[in-house]
Structure formats: C-alpha cells, structure tokens
Design a protein around this motif. Structure first.
Motif, mmCIF file in Angstrom:
data_model
loop_
_atom_site.group_PDB
_atom_site.id
_atom_site.type_symbol
_atom_site.label_atom_id
_atom_site.label_comp_id
_atom_site.label_asym_id
_atom_site.label_seq_id
_atom_site.Cartn_x
_atom_site.Cartn_y
_atom_site.Cartn_z
ATOM 1 N N TYR A 88 0.856 -1.170 0.000
ATOM 2 C CA TYR A 88 0.000 0.000 0.000
ATOM 3 C C TYR A 88 0.899 1.228 0.000
ATOM 4 O O TYR A 88 1.724 1.416 0.906
ATOM 5 N N GLY A 126 0.541 4.352 0.545
ATOM 6 C CA GLY A 126 0.440 5.358 1.586
ATOM 7 C C GLY A 126 1.089 4.904 2.886
ATOM 8 O O GLY A 126 2.019 5.536 3.375
ATOM 9 N N GLY A 127 0.620 3.804 3.436
ATOM 10 C CA GLY A 127 1.117 3.351 4.723
ATOM 11 C C GLY A 127 2.309 2.421 4.653
ATOM 12 O O GLY A 127 3.023 2.253 5.645
ATOM 13 N N SER A 185 2.222 -0.861 4.137
ATOM 14 C CA SER A 185 1.961 -2.259 4.500
ATOM 15 C C SER A 185 2.210 -3.172 3.312
ATOM 16 O O SER A 185 1.906 -2.806 2.175
#
Length: 126
Positions: free
Chosen positions: A52, A54-55, A57
């Motif tokens: 992901y 953005g984060g 993960s």
C-alpha cells in the motif's frame, strides 16, 4: 494516465538473487496499491507481493515469504522486488501493476489493478 516499465529480469541459478524494478511515469498521485504478479507458461497469473503506497503495509504469497521483499522509493516513483534464494519454480514473466481502488480488498488479487507493465522474464535454472 500512468505507465509502468519493469526491468531487472534475467537468468540465474537456483539460490541466486535478482532485483526487479518498476518505474512509474505520469500521474501517480492516485495510486493506492502496487503489486508484483507472475505468470509461468501454462499457468494462471498469480499475485506475488503487494504494497500500500500510503502506509507501506506489505503482503506476500506464501510461496515467497521470507525470500522476496517488495519496497518502494517514492522520490523515484519506483517499485522494487528483491528476490533471494530463487528456485526453479520462480521462473515466470513478472509484471508490476498499480491500483487506484481505495478500500478493503485482497491486494494479491489482480482484479482491482488498473495499470500493468509489459513484464520482465525471470528464469531460474537448477
């Protein structure tokens, strides 16, 4: 419009390593998730790893956990797949893909990915 260009494939012996790169060109701000997929001759395409954007993960297929690592360099708009301890069964065409679909969905399923690269071949000999 986003374009993905993979590189870094090649031929190695079992136990060796390769690092695949996927450069993203164009409007990448809406990218939510990026993944690596592979397709061996006569087999369906399968998800290998995803991240992901953005984060950060990450997700991995069981077959590559502990051997492959997916990372991103946001400054360079580049996705990587470090592949260690390669096995003959890792032989396949590897593709990177990008998705703008926000929400909860399985990141190794190809259905939510909108943009695909042209692929880079990885061949592992025993």
């Amino acid at each position: 419009h986003v374009q993905l260009v993979e590189s870094g494939g090649g031929s190695v012996q079992a136990g060796g390593s390769l690092r695949l790169s996927c450069a993203a060109f164009g409007h990448t701000d809406s990218t939510y998730c990026m993944g690596w997929f592979r397709q061996a001759p006569g087999k369906e395409r399968e998800g290998v790893a995803a991240i992901y954007t953005g984060g950060g993960s990450t997700y991995y297929a069981d077959s590559v956990k502990g051997r492959f690592a997916i990372t991103q360099d946001s400054a360079k708009n580049t996705l990587y797949l470090q592949m260690n301890s390669l096995r003959p069964e890792d032989t396949a065409m590897y593709y990177c893909a990008a998705s703008a679909h926000v929400g909860s969905w399985y990141p190794l399923a190809e259905g939510r990915y909108d943009i695909w690269g042209q692929g880079t071949q990885v061949t592992v000999s025993s």
